[in-house]
Design a protein around this motif. Structure first.
Motif, PDB file in Angstrom:
ATOM      1  N   PRO A   1       3.390  -9.912  -5.482  1.00 23.89           N
ATOM      2  CA  PRO A   1       2.629  -8.663  -5.841  1.00 23.89           C
ATOM      3  C   PRO A   1       2.846  -7.867  -7.055  1.00 23.89           C
ATOM      4  CG  PRO A   1       4.128  -8.072  -3.951  1.00 23.89           C
ATOM      5  CD  PRO A   1       4.189  -9.563  -4.509  1.00 23.89           C
TER       6      PRO A   1
ATOM      7  N   LEU B   1       0.872   4.709  -4.561  1.00 20.85           N
ATOM      8  CA  LEU B   1       0.406   3.424  -4.098  1.00 20.85           C
ATOM      9  C   LEU B   1       1.205   2.848  -3.208  1.00 20.85           C
ATOM     10  CD1 LEU B   1      -1.685   1.902  -6.932  1.00 20.85           C
ATOM     11  CD2 LEU B   1      -2.606   3.165  -5.174  1.00 20.85           C
TER      12      LEU B   1
ATOM     13  N   THR C   1       1.945  -0.906  -1.860  1.00 16.68           N
ATOM     14  CA  THR C   1       1.562  -2.345  -2.183  1.00 16.68           C
ATOM     15  C   THR C   1       2.243  -3.137  -1.271  1.00 16.68           C
ATOM     16  OG1 THR C   1       1.611  -1.636  -4.482  1.00 16.68           O
ATOM     17  CG2 THR C   1       1.803  -4.223  -3.955  1.00 16.68           C
TER      18      THR C   1
ATOM     19  N   GLY D   1      -1.788  -8.347  -0.226  1.00 17.80           N
ATOM     20  CA  GLY D   1      -3.101  -7.491   0.047  1.00 17.80           C
ATOM     21  C   GLY D   1      -3.268  -6.518  -1.110  1.00 17.80           C
ATOM     22  N   ALA D   2      -4.276  -5.877  -1.147  1.00 20.73           N
ATOM     23  CA  ALA D   2      -4.943  -4.755  -1.989  1.00 20.73           C
ATOM     24  C   ALA D   2      -3.889  -3.434  -1.741  1.00 20.73           C
ATOM     25  CB  ALA D   2      -6.151  -4.159  -1.841  1.00 20.73           C
ATOM     26  N   PRO D   3      -3.463  -2.758  -2.756  1.00 22.92           N
ATOM     27  CA  PRO D   3      -2.784  -1.516  -2.646  1.00 22.92           C
ATOM     28  C   PRO D   3      -3.448  -0.636  -1.886  1.00 22.92           C
ATOM     29  CG  PRO D   3      -2.697  -2.405  -4.842  1.00 22.92           C
ATOM     30  CD  PRO D   3      -3.417  -3.130  -4.066  1.00 22.92           C
ATOM     31  N   THR D   4      -2.858   0.441  -1.131  1.00 20.98           N
ATOM     32  CA  THR D   4      -3.449   1.481  -0.576  1.00 20.98           C
ATOM     33  C   THR D   4      -3.093   2.833  -1.194  1.00 20.98           C
ATOM     34  OG1 THR D   4      -3.489   0.246   1.821  1.00 20.98           O
ATOM     35  CG2 THR D   4      -3.581   2.749   1.791  1.00 20.98           C
TER      36      THR D   4
END
Length: 747
Positions: free
Chosen positions: A50, A82, A84, A89-92
């Motif tokens: 990531p 954020l 990660t 996967g996509a950061p939230t």
């Protein structure tokens, strides 16, 4: 939000004596799922790591991912926090309410609350970032008269209840549908209160700090709590509670914390086991900025000097990150820690720190750093020339860089004297990349403890910018700026401000350099300098403005034999050797100058003789013959014992004059622009209190010249109002305080 803001204020260190007391064995609980260590670890995964942006700092981590804080994030929908995931996967984004904060306990669960400090949170929402789409679990602890201490799992927190009798209780609070189930923690020391924690949950145990009693706020303790049983396993004595400054360290092998006595700091680490060993390490305040445990290794330092790891079992020591190459540090619940920044070998990213089976420190890269746009200067806003009198005494200097996560150092250097002004600019967080400040026209010299007004002339304006995470090199921009002001007839140092000359009884001449603008509403001196001795040869000294063609103020002296001498100002506070203007001036009992009386832009001179005649000497602008032949412009001036050319104080066509009679009444004579004056207007009485009145130029930068009155009872500034009918308002000044009888002449 973690307890890190106050730890940076600490200073050097001392040793504290701690007692370690076992309060019960207590079986270790199984860690909640959200705090369990990953089965295979990041090193077993394949594929790309990531990424997180350069400039973002890691602030928390858990088994499934890590939290970064990027205060420079900008753009629509950008989030400064954020999460990660390690699996790619996509950061939230993690939203924090306005005025709120967040906290972590080394797991995947984040606590988002209604106060910036974790210990003040009363309404808390738990977000399990292992399942970022799952709804948050909210606790309104105010219904229990409780406040947050630490997060224990996806649906439970540790909370403190303050009782009416001053005692406190620690509760495990669990969300069960719509209800909150509570369970008291047992085994705490009697009277313990003000609980707090910023330590990770390790193997189902929490580590909390507390104060010892309501009557002794300085004593404290540190307790290990088994979450499953809700009981205390061990308590460590401490000399103080530490809630406002300390930091807790917790791993399978060690516990640790700071203690402070005065400005001294001690970091204490205690091994966990049957025969605990205590290690005490004295630290500077900078060394406590970032601190964590990675198994048996103590890691600490700061972002600008880098981190080092110290083995608590073997006393080994080694660097972890480069100087100015660290952006964040966070402890995990599995006894490891993660650090973001640059390693000594130059690699950048997120690294996991742990202990190998042989006790060595392990460093594993677990995320890449996206370097982003290289730092560069996009635009420089440094004016080529500025007149401080027209800009209100300030000038805005600005640089637009390619990114906001940088620090900027600006140095202004006066080319002729080497005097400098330095300004540090922190990273910008307003969504722009514009770094700016308002320079107030101040400089410092090698022997100047206080700021002085900047001299006129050429300056180099040098800017150096560096990314906060030390990525890339230094970016530089150097410009040249010409500084000027409206000429001041009383300025001998070419910095726009009035300089007053004072002669003492021994004949020594002194120069007081005043500030160009009032400080806190008062006209003040920056420093006093000795001009020289031997000035008792003159019966009168007068500052006459520019009579020699330069922009600097000049000086004349009338000696006892009636010869008038001129001293041309050099612009550095000193004067050129004197030049003989001419003989025959002994017929005059008063002279005054420094004001343009006929509107030709040059300073003129006035003198009165014993018969009461007023004589006008037009300035020529020539240093060798500074005055034209005299012209009598009035009679009857024998009634005055002092005359002072003030400049244009009432808005007329040219300079004005004030004159004091024998009764102490001050009169205003408005200049008509041809060297003559309108009929006098009464200013007021009581002016016999002053031995000298000086037309001092514009002291407050309102565009009008002012008056300084010196006397035994004090010195005052008389600001001109621009009205002939009410010419002055009086203000106090510390100038010549306690020196009302020291000087025989003020010019």
């Amino acid at each position: 939000m973690q307890f890190r803001t106050t730890r940076t204020r600490l200073a050097s260190a001392v040793t504290a004596v701690l007692a370690v007391t076992a309060l019960g064995a207590g079986s270790l609980a199984t860690a909640p799922a959200a705090f369990a260590a990953p089965a295979s670890g990041e090193t077993a995964r394949t594929g790309a790591l990531p990424t997180f942006p350069t400039g973002a700092e890691v602030v928390a981590t858990g088994p499934s991912g890590f939290l970064t804080h990027d205060r420079f994030a900008s753009g629509a929908g950008a989030s400064t926090l954020l999460w990660t995931p390690y699996d790619g996967g996509a950061p939230t984004p993690v939203a924090v309410p306005t005025g709120g904060g967040w906290a972590s306990a080394g797991g995947d669960v984040l606590a988002v609350g209604d106060a910036p400090s974790a210990r003040d949170m009363r309404v808390v929402t738990l977000r399990n970032m292992a399942v970022p789409a799952a709804p948050g679990v909210t606790f309104d602890l105010s219904s229990l008269n409780a406040s947050y201490v630490t997060v224990l799992g996806p649906t439970s927190v540790l909370a403190q209840v303050q009782k009416g009798d001053g005692e406190a209780e620690l509760l495990v609070v669990t969300r069960n549908g719509a209800a909150l189930d509570t369970r008291p923690v047992t085994g705490l020391p009697a009277h313990a209160q003000r609980f707090w924690s910023d330590a990770p949950i390790v193997n189902g145990q929490a580590f909390v700090g507390h104060m010892a009693s309501k009557s002794d706020p300085t004593a404290g303790g540190r307790s290990v709590i088994d979450i499953a049983s809700g009981s205390v396993v061990l308590t460590y004595g401490a000399d103080e509670g530490g809630i406002d400054f300390s930091h807790l360290l917790f791993s399978e092998s060690y516990v640790g914390w700071y203690e402070r006595e005065g400005t001294a700091i001690t970091l204490t680490a205690v091994s966990r086991g049957e025969n605990p060993e205590r290690t005490e390490k004295t630290l500077s305040s900078a060394q406590t900025d970032l601190t964590t445990l990675a198994g048996d290794w103590l890691v600490h330092g700061n972002p600008w000097a880098g981190l080092r790891a110290y083995s608590l079992s073997s006393n080994d020591s080694r660097p972890v990150t480069n100087a100015s190459g660290t952006t964040g540090l966070a402890a995990a619940g599995d006894g490891t820690s993660v650090v973001s920044g640059e390693r000594p070998d130059g690699t950048r990213g997120l690294f996991r720190l742990g202990t190998a089976d042989d006790g060595d420190l392990t460093v594993t890269k677990i995320a890449d750093m996206d370097l982003g746009t290289p730092l560069a200067v996009v635009r420089s806003d440094v004016p080529a020339a500025v007149n401080l009198d027209k800009s209100g005494g300030r000038v805005t200097l600005a640089w637009t860089l390619s990114r906001p996560d940088a620090t900027v150092d600006v140095t202004l250097t006066h080319v002729a004297t080497g005097k400098v002004f330095r300004q540090y600019l922190a990273p910008v967080t307003d969504g722009t990349s514009r770094f700016s400040f308002d320079w107030a026209g101040e400089v410092f010299g090698s022997n100047m403890p206080h700021a002085d007004d900047a001299p006129n002339g050429a300056y180099t304006v040098a800017m150096e910018a560096r990314q906060v995470d030390a990525v890339g090199g230094t970016v530089r921009d150097t410009r040249r700026m010409e500084l000027g002001r409206t000429p001041n007839p009383h300025d001998f140092t070419d910095n726009g401000s009035t300089d007053l000359l004072a002669r003492d009884a021994a004949g020594v001449l002194w120069r007081d350099d005043l500030r160009d603008r009032p400080l806190n509403g008062q006209v003040r001196t920056v420093q006093r300098s000795r001009v020289g001795a031997g000035w008792n040869t003159y019966k009168q000294i007068e500052a006459v403005g520019n009579i020699g063609g330069a922009v600097h103020g000049d000086l004349v002296g009338l000696d006892g034999s009636g010869v008038l001498w001129s001293y041309l100002g050099k612009g550095d506070g000193t004067f050129a050797p004197r030049t003989r203007v001419g003989p025959g001036w002994g017929v005059y009992n008063k002279i005054t100058g420094g004001s343009d009386l006929n509107g030709d832009g040059r300073s003129d001179l006035l003198a009165t003789d014993a018969a009461g005649g007023l004589w006008f000497y037009k300035g020529t602008g020539s240093w060798s013959a500074p005055f034209a032949s005299r012209v009598r412009v009035a009679t009857g001036w024998g009634v005055y014992n002092q005359i002072t050319a003030t400049g244009n104080i009432a808005g007329g066509p040219a300079g004005d004059l004030v004159a004091r009679d024998k009764d102490g009444v001050l009169w205003l004579h408005l200049g008509k622009g041809d060297g003559t004056f309108a009929p006098r207007a009464r200013v007021g009485g009581g002016w016999n209190a002053f031995s000298r009145l000086v037309g001092a130029g514009d002291l407050d930068n309102d565009g009008r010249p002012d008056l300084i009155a010196y006397g035994a009872s004090g010195t005052y500034v008389y600001r001109s109002t621009g009205s002939w009918s009410s010419a002055f308002t009086r203000q106090t000044t510390p100038l010549y305080a306690g020196e009302g009888t020291r000087f025989t002449e003020i010019a």
